[in-house]
Design a protein around this motif. Structure first.
Motif, PDB file in Angstrom:
ATOM      1  N   ASP A  76       0.847  -1.186   0.000  1.00 40.71           N
ATOM      2  CA  ASP A  76       0.000   0.000   0.000  1.00 40.71           C
ATOM      3  C   ASP A  76       0.882   1.235   0.000  1.00 40.71           C
ATOM      4  N   ILE A  77       0.252   2.384  -0.226  1.00 38.16           N
ATOM      5  CA  ILE A  77       1.007   3.611  -0.411  1.00 38.16           C
ATOM      6  C   ILE A  77       1.769   4.026   0.847  1.00 38.16           C
ATOM      7  N   GLU A  78       1.164   3.826   2.025  1.00 42.55           N
ATOM      8  CA  GLU A  78       1.820   4.236   3.260  1.00 42.55           C
ATOM      9  C   GLU A  78       3.051   3.377   3.553  1.00 42.55           C
ATOM     10  N   THR A  79       2.876   2.072   3.391  1.00 44.26           N
ATOM     11  CA  THR A  79       4.028   1.175   3.624  1.00 44.26           C
ATOM     12  C   THR A  79       5.142   1.440   2.623  1.00 44.26           C
ATOM     13  N   PHE A  80       4.751   1.685   1.356  1.00 43.51           N
ATOM     14  CA  PHE A  80       5.752   1.957   0.322  1.00 43.51           C
ATOM     15  C   PHE A  80       6.564   3.213   0.643  1.00 43.51           C
ATOM     16  N   VAL A  81       5.840   4.300   1.000  1.00 45.86           N
ATOM     17  CA  VAL A  81       6.534   5.564   1.273  1.00 45.86           C
ATOM     18  C   VAL A  81       7.486   5.410   2.456  1.00 45.86           C
ATOM     19  N   GLN A  82       7.022   4.741   3.531  1.00 46.75           N
ATOM     20  CA  GLN A  82       7.855   4.594   4.719  1.00 46.75           C
ATOM     21  C   GLN A  82       9.123   3.786   4.424  1.00 46.75           C
TER      22      GLN A  82
END
Length: 364
Positions: free
Chosen positions: A331-337
């Protein structure tokens, strides 16, 4: 992925075919032999082995075009062996002399080790001396940034076969034989006895007639002849010197007997000191090996290389995270982190690498 994130691949040059062959030969050396110490990466290695009571080190130097050029193998400490020339270089091994790119370095060095194990060499005795604890170090001072190549203490073989501990035969010092005074009258000539001069004529016989001389020479007058000979000054001197020699030998024997307890005590102390020396020498060799490994590990050049490799690894991991995101596995949050963490780590390592590189350029 390059159109989205730019060119993120490593800038390190690919290994050449010669470098790949060199790495395979080094791995073979470590696989076939124990106690392999890396002195200088991809250039110099040491293999140690024990032959009898001695520790032998084989210093293996890899030339720039290795394995197209044959390696150079030298032995320390200096030894006498059919395979070793006057410069302590191994020249009797056909595997080294006929070395090609298809020759296996590990098995070749292993064959040299087995040869020295089956036919132990003789250590040079008079040519080597033991340094005192307060004397110079057993290895020369090296410039900063250089990895020292330590040399083991030179040793002297023991000529006597009456050593209690067989492990001492390579390291007992050579002790000169003591000289003892002789209390009796010294024998003329001391080292070599000089016989009394025999005169060309005997004045005592000049006044005798031929008949008296024949009678003196008769076997029936043997006792008279012996008595006459014993009265000669030369014979009397021989008897006196003989007695002096017997007295001198007896006095020397008494001195040796009196010295025996002290010699036995000194011998026991020498063996104890040698055991202590052997223990300290073994600890010293172990510490030298640890020091070499630490010097190689923490060299500025090695640290910079490790930073470069670690930076590339972090960058490649961030690329994998980006590919998982594009495949909709993150997901986008996991990817960014995760992506930002890996990118940040990669840039930090690159910054440290560049800073260290600048420091090295200013130093040299």
């Amino acid at each position: 992925m390059e159109w989205l994130f730019g060119n993120k691949k490593s800038n390190l040059p690919a290994a050449t075919h010669l470098q790949q062959q060199r790495s395979k030969q080094i791995e073979s050396l470590k696989r076939f032999n124990h106690n392999v110490t890396e002195i200088q990466r991809d250039v110099e290695y040491r293999v140690t082995t024990t032959t009898g009571a001695s520790t032998i080190s084989f210093n293996i130097t890899l030339p720039p075009l290795f394995p197209q050029e044959r390696p150079i193998v030298k032995v320390t400490p200096p030894v006498r062996h059919p395979w070793v020339n006057d410069h302590m270089e191994v020249t009797g091994c056909q595997g080294i002399n006929n070395f090609t790119v298809h020759t296996d370095l590990g098995s070749t060095i292993r064959s040299i080790v087995l040869e020295f194990t089956n036919n132990p060499p003789t250590l040079y005795g008079p040519d080597t001396t033991m340094q005192s604890p307060s004397g110079p170090l057993p290895y020369p001072a090296q410039p900063q940034g250089h990895v020292p190549s330590y040399q083991a203490y030179p040793t002297n073989p023991v000529a006597s076969s009456q050593v209690v501990n067989p492990g001492m035969q390579s390291y007992l010092p050579q002790v000169p034989m003591p000289t003892f005074p002789i209390t009796s009258t010294p024998v003329p000539g001391s080292c070599s006895y000089i016989m009394p001069t025999v005169p060309a004529s005997f004045p005592e016989l000049k006044g005798k007639t031929i008949a008296e001389l024949q009678q003196l020479n008769d076997e029936s007058n043997e006792y008279q002849m012996i008595q006459y000979l014993q009265e000669l000054p030369q014979v009397k001197k021989l008897q006196t010197d003989r007695q002096d020699l017997c007295n001198a030998n007896e006095d020397l024997a008494k001195i040796n007997i009196r010295k025996k307890p002290a010699l036995e005590a000194n011998k026991s102390r020498l063996l104890e000191k040698y055991d202590e020396l052997t223990t300290l020498r073994r600890k010293f060799d172990e510490e030298c090996q640890k020091q070499q490994k630490l010097n190689e590990r923490f060299r500025p050049e090695a640290i910079m290389t490790n930073l470069k490799i670690a930076s590339v690894e972090a960058e490649e991991e961030s690329d994998k995270i980006a590919e998982l995101f594009l495949d909709k596995k993150l997901d986008i949050e996991t990817f960014v982190q995760q992506f930002m963490d890996k990118r940040k780590l990669s840039h930090v390592r690159k910054g440290k690498e560049e800073k260290l590189n600048q420091m090295l350029q200013r130093r040299y």
